[in-house]
Design an enzyme around this catalytic site. Structure first.
Site, PDB file in Angstrom:
ATOM      1  N   ASP A 290       0.815  -1.208   0.000  1.00  0.00           N
ATOM      2  CA  ASP A 290       0.000   0.000   0.000  1.00  0.00           C
ATOM      3  C   ASP A 290       0.849   1.260   0.000  1.00  0.00           C
ATOM      4  O   ASP A 290       2.069   1.211   0.187  1.00  0.00           O
ATOM      5  CB  ASP A 290      -0.905   0.020   1.238  1.00  0.00           C
ATOM      6  CG  ASP A 290      -1.907  -1.119   1.258  1.00  0.00           C
ATOM      7  OD1 ASP A 290      -2.244  -1.624   0.175  1.00  0.00           O
ATOM      8  OD2 ASP A 290      -2.352  -1.497   2.358  1.00  0.00           O
TER       9      ASP A 290
ATOM     10  N   TYR B 295       6.428 -10.255   7.052  1.00  0.00           N
ATOM     11  CA  TYR B 295       6.232  -8.817   7.198  1.00  0.00           C
ATOM     12  C   TYR B 295       6.612  -8.395   8.613  1.00  0.00           C
ATOM     13  O   TYR B 295       6.557  -9.207   9.551  1.00  0.00           O
ATOM     14  CB  TYR B 295       4.771  -8.429   6.971  1.00  0.00           C
ATOM     15  CG  TYR B 295       4.321  -8.371   5.537  1.00  0.00           C
ATOM     16  CD1 TYR B 295       4.362  -7.171   4.831  1.00  0.00           C
ATOM     17  CD2 TYR B 295       3.815  -9.487   4.887  1.00  0.00           C
ATOM     18  CE1 TYR B 295       3.922  -7.093   3.512  1.00  0.00           C
ATOM     19  CE2 TYR B 295       3.371  -9.431   3.574  1.00  0.00           C
ATOM     20  CZ  TYR B 295       3.431  -8.232   2.897  1.00  0.00           C
ATOM     21  OH  TYR B 295       2.993  -8.174   1.589  1.00  0.00           O
TER      22      TYR B 295
END
Length: 257
Positions: free
Chosen positions: A64, A122
């Site tokens: 994003d 992540y």
């Protein structure tokens, strides 16, 4: 500038890329005239300009706006063989300093950076000092409150395993499978920083940012660790925590074997 798209793309190159996503609108290209606003758009523009042929850079996933990467993986098909060290150096020189390719290798034609990925790591970085660090303000979410880490770790255990994570994701229109497996969530306390590490077989749109928001609410005594089980049961996004900002999120590693 991209030119021509009828050339046979005979060579497939796998790239591992680092980027600071602070000033970019995420990974995915936005369209003509906006090539310099996304990571994919910039990579395609620079490679196409150098080779004088149109290329498509395929990423392992779409990060994003504001999200960073230590180890994003992408592949690109090109029409002629190049010396990879020289090619990598030339492309890196043309890229903004916030984006750099640190590894290139030839791979079989059928290799696909997204579909062949087995799992991803992540990290979400949270500032916990008495004041927000000016040096990490674009790479950490600053919260300025003491968290109950034991409660967060309890909730994290409930989140691990194979579940329907639709309640922990933003609405999607592509019919994607919402059943995912999280192998491990680590909550690591460092000096003036908390790092939440995720390892899973795949993640839905905004899923990690929502999971992180939920864990922070648990740590701040705004919800119980067991509340995550209700989200799984009801599959209702409104029952999960808020979507935290993208700036603390890093794609660390993509695993293929």
């Amino acid at each position: 500038m991209k030119t021509g798209n009828s050339v046979n793309k005979a060579y497939n190159i796998k790239m591992t890329i680092m980027y600071d996503g602070s000033r970019f609108q995420g990974w995915q290209r936005l369209g003509k005239g906006k090539e310099t606003e996304t990571i994919q758009g910039i990579l395609e523009y620079c490679i196409s300009s150098f080779l004088k042929e149109e290329v498509t850079v395929i990423g392992s996933g779409r990060t994003d706006a504001g999200v960073h990467a230590y180890g994003q993986v992408a592949n690109v098909h090109i029409s002629r063989q190049v010396d990879l060290p020289s090619f990598q150096n030339q492309i890196n020189q043309s890229l903004p300093k916030e984006i750099q390719i640190y590894e290139m290798e030839y791979v079989p034609d059928q290799f696909h950076s997204r579909y062949d990925a087995k799992s991803k790591y992540y990290e979400y970085h949270i500032g916990t000092g008495e004041v927000e660090s000016p040096f990490y303000r674009k790479q950490r979410l600053y919260i300025g409150e003491k968290l109950e880490l034991d409660k967060m770790r309890k909730a994290a255990k409930y989140l691990c395993g194979t579940h329907d994570f639709s309640g922990f994701s933003s609405a999607m229109k592509d019919g994607r499978n919402t059943i995912k497996t999280i192998y491990e969530i680590k909550i690591i306390e460092k000096e003036q920083e908390l790092v939440i590490s995720y390892h899973g077989d795949g993640f839905l749109y905004n899923m990690i940012r929502i999971l992180t928001g939920t864990l922070l609410e648990v740590g701040g005594n705004k919800r119980s660790p067991e509340s995550v089980l209700t989200v799984f049961e009801k599959k209702n996004r409104q029952l999960a925590g808020k979507t935290v900002e993208g700036k603390g999120l890093f794609l660390k590693k993509v695993v293929y074997k």
